[in-house]
Structures are given as structure tokens and as C-alpha cells.
Design an enzyme around this catalytic site. Structure first.
Site, mmCIF file in Angstrom:
data_model
loop_
_atom_site.group_PDB
_atom_site.id
_atom_site.type_symbol
_atom_site.label_atom_id
_atom_site.label_comp_id
_atom_site.label_asym_id
_atom_site.label_seq_id
_atom_site.Cartn_x
_atom_site.Cartn_y
_atom_site.Cartn_z
ATOM 1 N N ILE A 1 16.248 45.186 101.378
ATOM 2 C CA ILE A 1 17.035 44.807 100.207
ATOM 3 C C ILE A 1 15.990 44.312 99.205
ATOM 4 C CG2 ILE A 1 17.494 42.506 101.222
ATOM 5 C CD1 ILE A 1 20.116 42.389 99.663
ATOM 6 N N SER A 2 15.966 44.893 98.012
ATOM 7 C CA SER A 2 14.931 44.550 97.026
ATOM 8 C C SER A 2 15.000 43.077 96.651
ATOM 9 C CB SER A 2 15.106 45.365 95.740
ATOM 10 O OG SER A 2 14.832 46.716 95.968
#
Length: 223
Positions: free
Chosen positions: A72-73
């Protein structure tokens, strides 16, 4: 009547709301970001997208593993990429790399019509559960993101959340004239954020921004 057992992951507490407010405040100091995007960061419970063991860390400005070799960025990257898209309400946006579904929700929260492609079916299924729980409308697809979604094209904006060795021609072809493609391009260990504007049938303009590090974009027109 069957009552589903409550999923502990989907509990939003005041402390998490406070952490999100602090995160949005920190991001405000890092750039002149669109207030709509920062509001989305404040509204969307990022810990819903992570294993509950990481709930406390969900509001640090960091990327996290979500399994299957994907991440997840970090929130800064999400805000940065979303800002470059310059989303107008009602814009039809194609996201390549659904991952956890967090970025798709940020786009939906600023009134984009979101179409998102993920090559790993398991991640797409997990994202679907969270997105549905939050009540956002996102159309999810499983497939090779480097080929886009020709049947749904054209798109006003295309966002790629994985590192490409070069710009996939299939994605350029699916942009409206005047539309933007935002994509990190470069080597495996470092990429430059690029924004392509389609200026005509055959013409494109390229702008280059900061360096980032993403997981590789896998597919026919990727790695």
C-alpha cells in the site's frame, strides 16, 4: 436472519480519526496539495486496508506490505500522484494496480468515476470487501493492467501505481484528448514520476517530476 460477525478490522475509533487528522496536517506542510485530497486522507480509514496487526502504524507516512509481494503506497505518494491527475468531479479515471484499494477510494472520495485493474485476483477480492464496506463506487477488474481496459476506454485520467520500464502504448491509446497519464517510469530501484498529456490524436506532451520507488508493473507492456 443471519447477522454477519462484525469484522474487527472495520472499527474506526477516535484515536484513528485523530491520527488521520495529524497525518493530513503533516502532508499539508509537505506541499501545496488540493484540500479535497487531504480531506479524503482524513476521511478514509487507512487501517481498514491493512492487517489489523498494523492498525497502529497505518497513519505513519510509510508504505506497507499487503502480501503477494505488493504494497500500500505511503500516503505522501498517494497524495502526490492524485494531485498530478488534477481530477475534476465526474472524471473517468483508470487506475492500474488496485492493490489494497486505498488509492481507488481516495479517487472516489474526490468524485472520480473509478475503474481499477489488478492482476492478482486475491488482492482484488480483498479490496472489494473494504471498498464496499466504505460505500465507495469503484469498478474492479482482474487482468493485465499494462493493457488497460479497452472496452471501457477512453479515460480522462489514468493513474499507474507500479513502476514501468517504459510507458505502455495501450494506456496512451486509451486517454481522451486533453487527458493525463501519471506513471512512475525507470529502473527497478528508482523511477521518475511522469505526467503525459494527450494533446491530439497522435501527439503527447511529457512532464517530469520527483523520484520515487514503486513495486514493478508486471504485464505484457511492463516488466
Amino acid at each position: 436472519m443471519h447477522h454477519p460477525t462484525p469484522d474487527n478490522r472495520f472499527i474506526d475509533q477516535y484515536k484513528y480519526k485523530g491520527m488521520r487528522k495529524r497525518l493530513a496536517g503533516n502532508l499539508t506542510r509537505q506541499g501545496a496539495f488540493d484540500p479535497r485530497i487531504l480531506r479524503a486522507i482524513e476521511d478514509i480509514p487507512r487501517h481498514f486496508f491493512l492487517d489489523s496487526a498494523f492498525a497502529e502504524q497505518a497513519y505513519e507516512d510509510k508504505a506497507f506490505s499487503i502480501g503477494e509481494g505488493q504494497t500500500i503506497s505511503q500516503p505522501y505518494t498517494v497524495v502526490y500522484q492524485t494531485q498530478l491527475l488534477e481530477v475534476k468531479p465526474g472524471d473517468k479515471v483508470l487506475e492500474i494496480g488496485t492493490g489494497s484499494g486505498y488509492q481507488a477510494c481516495v479517487l472516489a472520495a474526490i468524485d472520480a468515476k473509478v475503474f481499477s485493474v489488478e492482476r492478482i485476483a486475491k488482492l482484488s477480492e480483498q479490496a472489494k470487501i473494504v471498498i464496499k464496506h466504505l460505500g465507495y463506487h469503484v469498478k474492479l477488474y482482474v487482468g493485465d493492467g499494462t493493457l488497460g481496459l479497452p472496452k471501457q476506454a477512453p479515460f480522462d485520467k489514468i493513474l499507474v501505481t507500479a513502476a514501468a520500464p517504459e510507458i505502455p502504448s495501450a494506456l496512451l491509446a486509451q486517454l481522451t484528448i486533453g487527458g493525463f497519464l501519471v506513471i512512475p517510469v525507470g529502473e527497478m530501484d528508482s523511477q521518475q514520476m511522469i505526467r503525459i498529456t494527450r494533446t491530439g490524436e497522435e501527439s503527447f506532451q511529457e512532464e517530469r517530476f520527483d523520484k520515487f520507488r514503486f513495486v514493478p508493473l508486471i504485464g505484457k507492456e511492463g516488466w
